[in-house]
Design a protein around this motif. Sequence first.
Motif, short mmCIF file in Angstrom:
data_model
loop_
_atom_site.label_atom_id
_atom_site.label_comp_id
_atom_site.label_asym_id
_atom_site.label_seq_id
_atom_site.Cartn_x
_atom_site.Cartn_y
_atom_site.Cartn_z
N ARG A 57 53.99 54.68 41.63
CA ARG A 57 53.42 53.21 41.66
C ARG A 57 52.74 52.98 40.42
NH1 ARG A 57 49.38 53.05 46.72
NH2 ARG A 57 49.17 51.04 45.93
N ARG A 58 52.41 51.74 40.03
CA ARG A 58 51.84 51.52 38.94
C ARG A 58 50.47 52.44 38.64
NH1 ARG A 58 50.52 45.29 39.48
NH2 ARG A 58 50.16 46.04 41.59
N ASN A 59 50.70 53.18 37.69
CA ASN A 59 49.67 54.20 37.51
C ASN A 59 48.66 53.74 36.43
OD1 ASN A 59 48.66 56.77 38.40
ND2 ASN A 59 49.96 57.84 36.77
N HIS A 60 47.78 52.87 36.66
CA HIS A 60 46.88 52.47 35.74
C HIS A 60 45.57 52.14 36.48
CE1 HIS A 60 48.74 48.57 36.40
NE2 HIS A 60 47.51 48.15 36.60
N VAL A 61 44.34 51.97 35.77
CA VAL A 61 43.15 51.46 36.23
C VAL A 61 42.58 50.29 35.31
CG1 VAL A 61 41.94 53.12 34.90
CG2 VAL A 61 40.76 52.35 37.29
N ARG A 62 42.03 49.14 36.19
CA ARG A 62 41.51 48.23 35.27
C ARG A 62 39.98 48.32 35.50
NH1 ARG A 62 43.40 43.11 38.15
NH2 ARG A 62 42.29 41.96 36.25
N VAL A 63 39.31 48.09 34.35
CA VAL A 63 37.81 48.22 34.39
C VAL A 63 37.49 46.70 33.77
CG1 VAL A 63 35.54 49.22 33.40
CG2 VAL A 63 37.73 50.57 33.91
N LEU A 64 36.60 45.91 34.50
CA LEU A 64 36.14 44.69 34.21
C LEU A 64 34.64 44.47 34.10
CD1 LEU A 64 38.72 44.41 36.68
CD2 LEU A 64 38.71 42.24 35.52
N ILE A 65 34.26 43.66 33.27
CA ILE A 65 32.80 43.19 33.57
C ILE A 65 32.99 41.74 33.65
CG2 ILE A 65 30.55 42.96 32.08
CD1 ILE A 65 31.32 45.25 30.56
N CYS A 66 32.53 41.43 34.76
CA CYS A 66 32.80 39.99 35.25
C CYS A 66 31.31 39.10 35.64
CB CYS A 66 33.33 39.97 36.55
SG CYS A 66 34.79 40.71 36.62
N VAL A 67 31.43 37.93 35.30
CA VAL A 67 30.16 37.10 35.34
C VAL A 67 30.11 36.36 36.65
CG1 VAL A 67 29.06 35.06 34.74
CG2 VAL A 67 30.19 36.45 32.99
N GLN A 68 29.12 36.83 37.48
CA GLN A 68 28.97 36.15 38.92
C GLN A 68 30.00 36.63 39.89
OE1 GLN A 68 25.47 34.94 37.98
NE2 GLN A 68 26.15 33.48 39.89
N SER A 69 30.47 37.78 39.46
CA SER A 69 31.42 38.29 40.34
C SER A 69 32.67 37.77 40.36
CB SER A 69 30.98 38.79 41.78
OG SER A 69 30.12 39.71 41.89
N HIS A 70 33.16 36.76 39.36
CA HIS A 70 34.41 36.01 39.25
C HIS A 70 35.09 36.71 38.20
CE1 HIS A 70 32.71 33.05 42.00
NE2 HIS A 70 31.68 32.77 41.18
N CYS A 71 36.13 37.36 38.75
CA CYS A 71 36.75 38.36 37.85
C CYS A 71 38.08 37.41 37.05
CB CYS A 71 37.29 39.40 38.16
SG CYS A 71 35.87 40.60 38.52
N GLN A 72 37.91 35.99 36.77
CA GLN A 72 39.15 35.36 36.34
C GLN A 72 39.27 35.58 34.79
OE1 GLN A 72 36.94 33.98 38.35
NE2 GLN A 72 38.04 33.27 40.21
N HIS A 73 40.16 35.20 34.08
CA HIS A 73 40.30 35.68 32.79
C HIS A 73 39.43 34.87 31.81
CE1 HIS A 73 43.90 38.28 33.09
NE2 HIS A 73 44.53 37.38 33.90
N ASN A 74 38.86 33.88 32.22
CA ASN A 74 37.81 33.29 31.20
C ASN A 74 36.50 33.51 31.54
OD1 ASN A 74 37.70 31.90 33.87
ND2 ASN A 74 37.72 30.04 32.93
N SER A 75 35.93 34.31 32.58
CA SER A 75 34.56 34.67 32.73
C SER A 75 34.54 36.25 32.70
CB SER A 75 34.07 34.21 33.97
OG SER A 75 34.84 34.37 35.08
N ASN A 76 35.61 36.95 32.10
CA ASN A 76 35.46 38.44 32.06
C ASN A 76 35.98 39.25 30.94
OD1 ASN A 76 38.09 39.43 32.30
ND2 ASN A 76 38.23 38.55 34.31
N LEU A 77 35.46 40.33 30.84
CA LEU A 77 36.04 41.36 29.77
C LEU A 77 36.81 42.31 30.54
CD1 LEU A 77 32.64 42.02 27.73
CD2 LEU A 77 34.55 40.37 27.32
N GLU A 78 37.79 42.75 30.10
CA GLU A 78 38.99 43.59 30.78
C GLU A 78 39.49 44.61 29.98
OE1 GLU A 78 42.85 43.23 33.60
OE2 GLU A 78 41.92 41.42 33.08
N THR A 79 39.84 45.94 30.40
CA THR A 79 40.84 46.67 29.62
C THR A 79 41.35 47.31 30.68
OG1 THR A 79 40.87 48.65 28.19
CG2 THR A 79 39.08 48.66 29.78
N VAL A 80 42.77 47.79 30.47
CA VAL A 80 43.52 48.34 31.56
C VAL A 80 44.15 49.79 30.78
CG1 VAL A 80 46.04 48.39 32.53
CG2 VAL A 80 44.41 46.18 32.37
N SER A 81 43.92 50.73 31.41
CA SER A 81 44.06 52.10 31.03
C SER A 81 44.90 52.91 31.87
CB SER A 81 42.94 52.97 31.15
OG SER A 81 43.00 54.15 30.39
N GLN A 82 46.14 53.39 31.23
CA GLN A 82 47.27 54.23 31.81
C GLN A 82 46.71 55.47 32.23
OE1 GLN A 82 50.35 52.73 32.50
NE2 GLN A 82 50.97 54.49 33.58
#
Length: 133
Positions: A57-82
């Motif tokens: 399977r896709r073997n990665h994890v996404r960690v996000l810091i989201c505003v108001q629990s909305h994790c859309q691209h315009n209101s969060n910080l995101e990293t993806v780690s393999q």
Amino acid sequence: THAFPHLQPEREGTFHRGLGLNLTSGQYTAPITGYYTFTATLHIVRREQRRKGQPCRRNHVRVLICVQSHCQHNSNLETVSQLENGSDLFTVSVTGVLYLQAGQYASVFVHNTAGSPLTVQSGSDFSAILLGV
């Protein structure tokens, strides 16, 4: 949309100043409107390895810091780690600047696509610092 598990700290860390961080909810609430720099560093343990013969399977994890629990691209910080094969412990960090209105909150979310249970270890941290209004 995906539902992301919300990280909740178990106890107060060695450095905790200000009233914005709620250790029960795991949320940082902005006391005033402005730009904040956020950082989350998570030490994560993978509890089980993928079994042989199991489809890859896709073997990665996404960690996000989201505003108001909305994790859309315009209101969060995101990293993806393999996730490396054979590795049981790894560290994932995400940092950046978000604009919050007074009373809005930010929190950390983890999206696990690795197919193995993950545990966030003690020593992980989440911080917010007001840069300016």
